[in-house]
Scaffold this motif. Structure first.
Motif, PDB file in Angstrom:
ATOM      1  N   HIS A  85      25.640  78.128  44.617  1.00  9.88           N
ATOM      2  CA  HIS A  85      26.326  78.857  43.545  1.00  9.88           C
ATOM      3  C   HIS A  85      25.907  78.289  42.192  1.00  9.88           C
ATOM      4  O   HIS A  85      25.879  77.073  42.013  1.00  9.88           O
ATOM      5  CB  HIS A  85      27.845  78.726  43.692  1.00  9.88           C
ATOM      6  CG  HIS A  85      28.362  79.352  44.936  1.00  9.88           C
ATOM      7  ND1 HIS A  85      28.353  78.697  46.145  1.00  9.88           N
ATOM      8  CD2 HIS A  85      28.892  80.575  45.167  1.00  9.88           C
ATOM      9  CE1 HIS A  85      28.862  79.490  47.074  1.00  9.88           C
ATOM     10  NE2 HIS A  85      29.196  80.644  46.503  1.00  9.88           N
ATOM     11  N   THR A 101      26.589  81.506  35.711  1.00  8.68           N
ATOM     12  CA  THR A 101      27.030  82.855  36.064  1.00  8.68           C
ATOM     13  C   THR A 101      28.137  82.822  37.119  1.00  8.68           C
ATOM     14  O   THR A 101      28.855  83.799  37.278  1.00  8.68           O
ATOM     15  CB  THR A 101      25.864  83.684  36.631  1.00  8.68           C
ATOM     16  OG1 THR A 101      25.446  83.099  37.875  1.00  8.68           O
ATOM     17  CG2 THR A 101      24.703  83.753  35.648  1.00  8.68           C
ATOM     18  N   LYS A 103      27.583  83.007  40.147  1.00 11.32           N
ATOM     19  CA  LYS A 103      27.126  83.832  41.262  1.00 11.32           C
ATOM     20  C   LYS A 103      26.429  83.002  42.336  1.00 11.32           C
ATOM     21  O   LYS A 103      25.875  81.949  42.074  1.00 11.32           O
ATOM     22  CB  LYS A 103      26.192  84.921  40.761  1.00 11.32           C
ATOM     23  CG  LYS A 103      26.903  85.882  39.843  1.00 11.32           C
ATOM     24  CD  LYS A 103      26.093  87.083  39.529  1.00 11.32           C
ATOM     25  CE  LYS A 103      26.965  87.998  38.667  1.00 11.32           C
ATOM     26  NZ  LYS A 103      26.404  89.286  38.514  1.00 11.32           N
TER      27      LYS A 103
END
Length: 144
Positions: A85, A101, A103
């Motif tokens: 991540h 981010t 993400k």
């Protein structure tokens, strides 16, 4: 298992499972050269360690899932998935950064490490940089 395989396995562990830049530094020769898709040609142990510092800071929970692992003479080769991540800053080639981010990324890659006298002298990393940026949501909408 030969020397190249042992050194490559230690490098993978030191940049993923148990991040340790001191170990990373110990694994590279002073005059090592690394070739990467995102930073190009990197000369010298200190610069290579800095590359890995930025990667481990950007994706601190990074892990590598091996699909294939080989050793041919003085070179170890791994193919697999790097997953994690993006919870740290993303470093740009111009020295700037982008905020994390948050993400998840999962990119397939291949790396090769040539080892002499227990140290990596040449390292090559291959992964699809567009896939990586796309998973982070950093590509323009019209990019395929």
């Amino acid at each position: 298992m030969g020397e190249a395989r042992e050194v490559m396995d230690r490098l993978t562990d030191a940049v993923t499972t148990h991040p340790d830049l001191k170990v990373v530094a110990e694994l590279y020769a002073q005059d090592a050269v690394a070739y990467t898709p995102d930073e190009g040609e990197i000369h010298g142990r200190d610069n290579i360690v800095e590359y890995w510092r930025q990667m481990t800071e950007s994706v601190p929970d990074g892990r590598f899932e091996t699909l294939h692992s080989y050793e041919i003479g003085d070179t170890a080769i791994d193919e697999g998935f790097y997953r994690g991540h993006n919870t740290g800053p993303l470093y740009l080639p111009d020295g700037g950064t982008l905020p994390a981010t948050g993400k998840e990324v999962g990119i397939r890659g291949v790396d090769l490490a040539t080892v002499k006298d227990g140290r990596i002298t040449e390292y090559r990393l291959y992964f699809d940089e567009l896939e990586f940026l796309g998973q982070l949501g950093l590509l323009p909408e019209d990019t395929p």
